[in-house]
Design a protein around this motif. Structure first.
Motif, short mmCIF file in Angstrom:
data_model
loop_
_atom_site.label_atom_id
_atom_site.label_comp_id
_atom_site.label_asym_id
_atom_site.label_seq_id
_atom_site.Cartn_x
_atom_site.Cartn_y
_atom_site.Cartn_z
N PHE A 280 50.78 12.20 51.44
CA PHE A 280 49.81 12.83 50.54
C PHE A 280 50.26 12.63 49.10
CE2 PHE A 280 49.50 15.40 54.42
CZ PHE A 280 48.13 15.43 54.61
N VAL A 281 49.31 12.65 48.18
CA VAL A 281 49.61 12.61 46.75
C VAL A 281 49.00 13.86 46.13
CG1 VAL A 281 47.59 11.22 46.16
CG2 VAL A 281 49.54 11.25 44.63
N SER A 282 49.73 14.43 45.17
CA SER A 282 49.28 15.62 44.47
C SER A 282 49.67 15.48 43.01
CB SER A 282 49.96 16.85 45.07
OG SER A 282 49.62 18.02 44.38
N THR A 283 48.93 16.12 42.12
CA THR A 283 49.31 16.08 40.71
C THR A 283 50.34 17.18 40.46
OG1 THR A 283 47.50 17.52 40.09
CG2 THR A 283 47.13 15.16 39.87
N VAL A 284 51.27 16.90 39.56
CA VAL A 284 52.28 17.90 39.21
C VAL A 284 51.64 19.00 38.39
CG1 VAL A 284 54.45 18.27 37.99
CG2 VAL A 284 54.15 16.24 39.41
N LEU B 62 45.22 12.50 51.02
CA LEU B 62 45.89 11.62 51.98
C LEU B 62 45.80 10.19 51.47
CD1 LEU B 62 47.18 11.37 54.86
CD2 LEU B 62 44.87 10.89 55.67
N PHE B 63 46.94 9.50 51.34
CA PHE B 63 46.89 8.11 50.88
C PHE B 63 47.25 7.11 51.98
CE2 PHE B 63 51.29 9.24 49.68
CZ PHE B 63 52.00 8.15 50.18
N ASP B 64 48.01 7.52 52.99
CA ASP B 64 48.35 6.60 54.08
C ASP B 64 48.94 7.40 55.24
OD1 ASP B 64 48.57 4.20 55.43
OD2 ASP B 64 50.36 3.53 54.38
N GLU C 115 52.53 12.02 35.78
CA GLU C 115 53.46 12.25 36.88
C GLU C 115 52.70 12.79 38.09
OE1 GLU C 115 57.81 14.26 37.25
OE2 GLU C 115 56.26 15.49 36.33
N TYR C 116 53.02 12.29 39.26
CA TYR C 116 52.43 12.75 40.51
C TYR C 116 53.56 13.12 41.47
CZ TYR C 116 48.06 10.63 38.94
OH TYR C 116 46.93 10.31 38.23
N GLU C 117 53.18 13.71 42.59
CA GLU C 117 54.14 14.06 43.61
C GLU C 117 53.66 13.52 44.94
OE1 GLU C 117 56.73 18.01 43.58
OE2 GLU C 117 54.69 18.35 44.25
N LEU C 118 54.53 12.82 45.65
CA LEU C 118 54.23 12.37 47.00
C LEU C 118 54.78 13.40 47.97
CD1 LEU C 118 55.03 8.55 46.84
CD2 LEU C 118 52.88 9.73 46.35
N LEU C 119 54.01 13.70 49.03
CA LEU C 119 54.39 14.72 50.01
C LEU C 119 54.33 14.12 51.40
CD1 LEU C 119 51.87 17.38 48.67
CD2 LEU C 119 54.26 17.27 48.06
N THR C 120 55.26 14.52 52.25
CA THR C 120 55.21 14.14 53.66
C THR C 120 55.93 15.20 54.48
OG1 THR C 120 55.53 12.33 55.23
CG2 THR C 120 57.35 12.76 53.73
N GLY C 121 55.69 15.19 55.78
CA GLY C 121 56.38 16.12 56.68
C GLY C 121 55.61 17.38 56.96
N ASP C 122 56.34 18.43 57.26
CA ASP C 122 55.79 19.72 57.66
C ASP C 122 55.19 20.45 56.46
OD1 ASP C 122 55.26 22.10 58.91
OD2 ASP C 122 57.34 22.74 59.08
N PRO C 123 53.94 20.93 56.57
CA PRO C 123 53.30 21.60 55.43
C PRO C 123 54.06 22.82 54.91
CG PRO C 123 51.70 21.17 57.15
CD PRO C 123 53.04 20.83 57.70
N GLN C 124 54.83 23.50 55.76
CA GLN C 124 55.59 24.65 55.30
C GLN C 124 56.79 24.24 54.45
OE1 GLN C 124 54.09 24.80 58.43
NE2 GLN C 124 52.69 26.28 57.51
N SER C 125 57.25 23.00 54.61
CA SER C 125 58.40 22.54 53.82
C SER C 125 58.27 21.03 53.58
CB SER C 125 59.70 22.85 54.56
OG SER C 125 59.71 22.23 55.83
#
Length: 162
Positions: A82-86, A97-99, A143-153
Motif C-alpha cells: 500500500f502507499v499512503s501520504t505522510v 493498493l499498488f501491488d 514524501e510517501y509511506e509504503l505499507l505492508t504486512g498486518d494492518p495492526q502493525s
C-alpha cells in the motif's frame, strides 16, 4: 433458522427490532478483517529490505519485502503493498493498493523475499482540471509511506517522489 438481516415483530417469529444479523453494533471505523487479510495459523513478520541509496528511497520502482515465518506450520501468504501520504493530501486516499504477490510455502523459522513494483500511477493525486468536475491525475513531488504486512502493525518505509 431465521436468516433475516432485520428484526421484526416477535409474533411473526422475527427478532426484536433492535436485534438482527447486522453490522449495526460494530464500530463504524474498524473493519473486522482488512482488505486482503484473513486467518493464518503461522506468525508472519513483514519487513522492507534495506536499499543502498544514501539520498533516501525513490518511490517509483521495485521494492523488496521480507516475510519471516516466525512460528507455526509451513504456509504461504499474499503480500500486499500500500502507499499512503505522510501528510494529509486532498485527492489521495488514506491507503492505496499498488501491488500484491503470493509467496511460495515458507517453512517455520525461514524467510522469503518478494518484490513489489510501485508504478508512477500509485503516487498520482486527483486535481480538479475544469469546471465540469473532471479530474486528471498529477504526480505530486513529496514524501510517501509504503505499507505492508498486518494492518495492526504495518511495516513502513518512507519514500520520495522527485
Amino acid at each position: 433458522t431465521d436468516m433475516r438481516l432485520r428484526g421484526g415483530p416477535a409474533t411473526t417469529g422475527g427478532l426484536p427490532p433492535s436485534l438482527g444479523v447486522t453490522y449495526l453494533h460494530y464500530p463504524a471505523n474498524r473493519a473486522l478483517f482488512e482488505f486482503g487479510h484473513g486467518l493464518s495459523f503461522s506468525t508472519l513478520v513483514f519487513s522492507w529490505e534495506e536499499e543502498e541509496q544514501s539520498s533516501g528511497s525513490v518511490a517509483v520502482g521495485k521494492h523488496a519485502v521480507s516475510v519471516h515465518n516466525k512460528q507455526g506450520p509451513p504456509g504461504s501468504t499474499v503480500v500486499l503493498g500500500f502507499v499512503s501520504t505522510v501528510a494529509s493530501t486532498s485527492g489521495f486516499p488514506q491507503r492505496r493498493l499498488f501491488d500484491f504477490t503470493r509467496t511460495t510455502t515458507i517453512e517455520s523459522g525461514h524467510r522469503q523475499t518478494v518484490i513489489l513494483n510501485a508504478p508512477r500511477e500509485a503516487f498520482a493525486v486527483l486535481v480538479p482540471s475544469d469546471m465540469e468536475g473532471t479530474s486528471l491525475p498529477v504526480l505530486a513531488e513529496r514524501e510517501y509511506e509504503l505499507l505492508t504486512g498486518d494492518p495492526q502493525s504495518f511495516a513502513t518505509k518512507k519514500v520520495y517522489v522527485r
